[in-house]
Design a protein around this motif. Sequence first.
Motif, short mmCIF file in Angstrom:
data_model
loop_
_atom_site.label_atom_id
_atom_site.label_comp_id
_atom_site.label_asym_id
_atom_site.label_seq_id
_atom_site.Cartn_x
_atom_site.Cartn_y
_atom_site.Cartn_z
N LYS A 272 -14.94 125.03 35.60
CA LYS A 272 -15.36 124.32 37.19
C LYS A 272 -15.16 124.88 38.17
CE LYS A 272 -17.13 120.89 39.90
NZ LYS A 272 -17.86 119.74 40.07
N THR B 269 -19.86 120.86 54.12
CA THR B 269 -18.95 122.00 53.39
C THR B 269 -19.14 123.01 52.79
OG1 THR B 269 -18.84 122.07 51.32
CG2 THR B 269 -18.35 119.23 52.61
N THR C 3 -33.14 116.50 41.95
CA THR C 3 -32.81 116.08 40.42
C THR C 3 -33.81 115.83 40.00
OG1 THR C 3 -32.29 114.44 40.74
CG2 THR C 3 -30.96 115.35 40.83
N GLN D 38 -35.47 112.01 41.34
CA GLN D 38 -35.62 112.17 42.56
C GLN D 38 -36.95 112.91 42.25
OE1 GLN D 38 -31.68 112.26 44.68
NE2 GLN D 38 -32.69 111.35 46.15
N GLY E 186 -28.92 113.98 46.69
CA GLY E 186 -26.66 113.52 46.72
C GLY E 186 -26.24 115.46 46.12
N GLY E 187 -24.91 115.30 46.71
CA GLY E 187 -24.43 117.14 45.52
C GLY E 187 -24.93 117.52 44.65
N SER E 188 -25.45 117.42 43.83
CA SER E 188 -25.42 117.85 42.97
C SER E 188 -26.95 118.33 43.76
CB SER E 188 -26.18 116.49 42.15
OG SER E 188 -25.52 116.22 41.24
N HIS F 252 -22.75 119.02 38.44
CA HIS F 252 -21.25 119.91 38.59
C HIS F 252 -22.33 121.35 38.50
CE1 HIS F 252 -18.33 116.60 37.57
NE2 HIS F 252 -19.11 116.29 36.74
N THR G 242 -28.90 112.05 50.26
CA THR G 242 -29.79 111.16 49.74
C THR G 242 -28.06 110.01 49.39
OG1 THR G 242 -30.38 111.62 47.92
CG2 THR G 242 -31.26 111.45 49.51
N THR G 243 -26.90 110.91 49.49
CA THR G 243 -25.60 109.66 49.05
C THR G 243 -24.57 109.98 49.83
OG1 THR G 243 -24.75 111.62 47.64
CG2 THR G 243 -26.44 110.83 46.26
N ILE H 97 -18.22 125.07 50.80
CA ILE H 97 -17.63 124.66 49.52
C ILE H 97 -18.57 124.69 48.42
CG2 ILE H 97 -15.71 123.75 47.50
CD1 ILE H 97 -15.05 122.37 50.18
#
Length: 353
Positions: free
Chosen positions: A137, A126, A41, A44, A95-97, A69, A118-119, A128
């Motif tokens: 979404k 996954t 991101t 980061q 993280g997930g993003s 998202h 890092t989260t 997914i």
Amino acid sequence: MTRQFTYSGSPAHIVFGNGASLEVGAWVERLGRGRALVLSTSHQAGDGDALAKKLGALAAGTFAGAAMHTPVEVTEVALAKAHEVNADCVVALGGGSTTGLGKAIAYRTDLPQIVIPTTYAGSEVTPILGQTENGLKTTVRDAKILPEVVIYDPELTVGLPIAMSVTSGLNAIAHAAEALYAQDRNPVSTLMAVEGLRALSQALPVLIEEPRNLAARGDALYGAWLCGTVLGTVGMALHHKICHTLGGSFDMPHAETHAVMLPHTIGFNAVAVPELLKPVADIFGGSPGGRLHDFAKSVGAPLTLRELGLEQGDLDRAAEIATKNPYWNPRPFDRAAIRALLQDAWEGRRPQD
Ligand code: NAD
């Protein structure tokens, strides 16, 4: 009791340990690649640059535009960058993003992915991908989406702000809680879910006192891996559907929304499947909904959708979207039940024991 189940293990390589991220270059080479696009991101970006520096000639470039998202327009810019630098793999640090952006690229190009989480979101294990386009979404599941290598390095999570550590940990707990009653659960997913719940339930109270406690950081990340793995292997229900609606259609923050909804959705389902949710009751010490609320409160998590910025006037539409397409849940529900549950979550009412 007769046992009947299907079990498929994930083909990913998991590397876990303090300092393990120092080996990222060796993993690029082990994949037979030599031009990594490093993703992060903007927040980061400095960490992404440092990682690219560490990779040296194995880094083809950096892209620091990952966003929550996984907006398709961001993916398109990142894809252009991947083509421009002739990338042959992606390394996602964050993280997930950021993981989501790496997955979105892999889904479209089949480039291999190395993820350094890092989260505690769990997306890295996954197959997914959730992505957002025109305010909606949607989710896709595909073998190409599962990252090939995941490097868990607890040292990289020491600086994760405590509020984010708590909500992200509750996000992971939500994966495990729903895995316990999944229709397609199996003995391994249940073992992993219980161990993941145990690890996070012990780590989070330590972390709020000592955010830099490396042992607790390791426990939390270990729990995140377990919880993420069950998210990737068994089906989720009411909790994840509601959070998906709130994130995709109301742009609610991911981890915080999971944290607020968790006591309400699990409390709702506990009425139908108390035996399956017994590990939650045992680990948190009482009725699942009420005790998850108490736990969230004790670690300083947000407790209301109101404080996350959702307008009360949006609750009707949220209930409508969340119940538009029918899906399996251990307890049947209708729109009125979900509207009431959302009202409780908006107000932060403690679920009844
Ligand atoms: P995030 O990745 O958006 O991170 C939140 C913020 O924290 C970002 O600014 C990030 O740069 C920063 N951050 C991350 N780690 C940090 C660290 N160690 N130190 C300092 N700052 C740090 O948040 P998230 O909750 O990890 O991910 C949410 C996204 O992941 C959502 O889009 C969600 O849909 C997706 N997700 C997908 C899956 C899946 O299986 N597809 C699973 C879980 C989450």
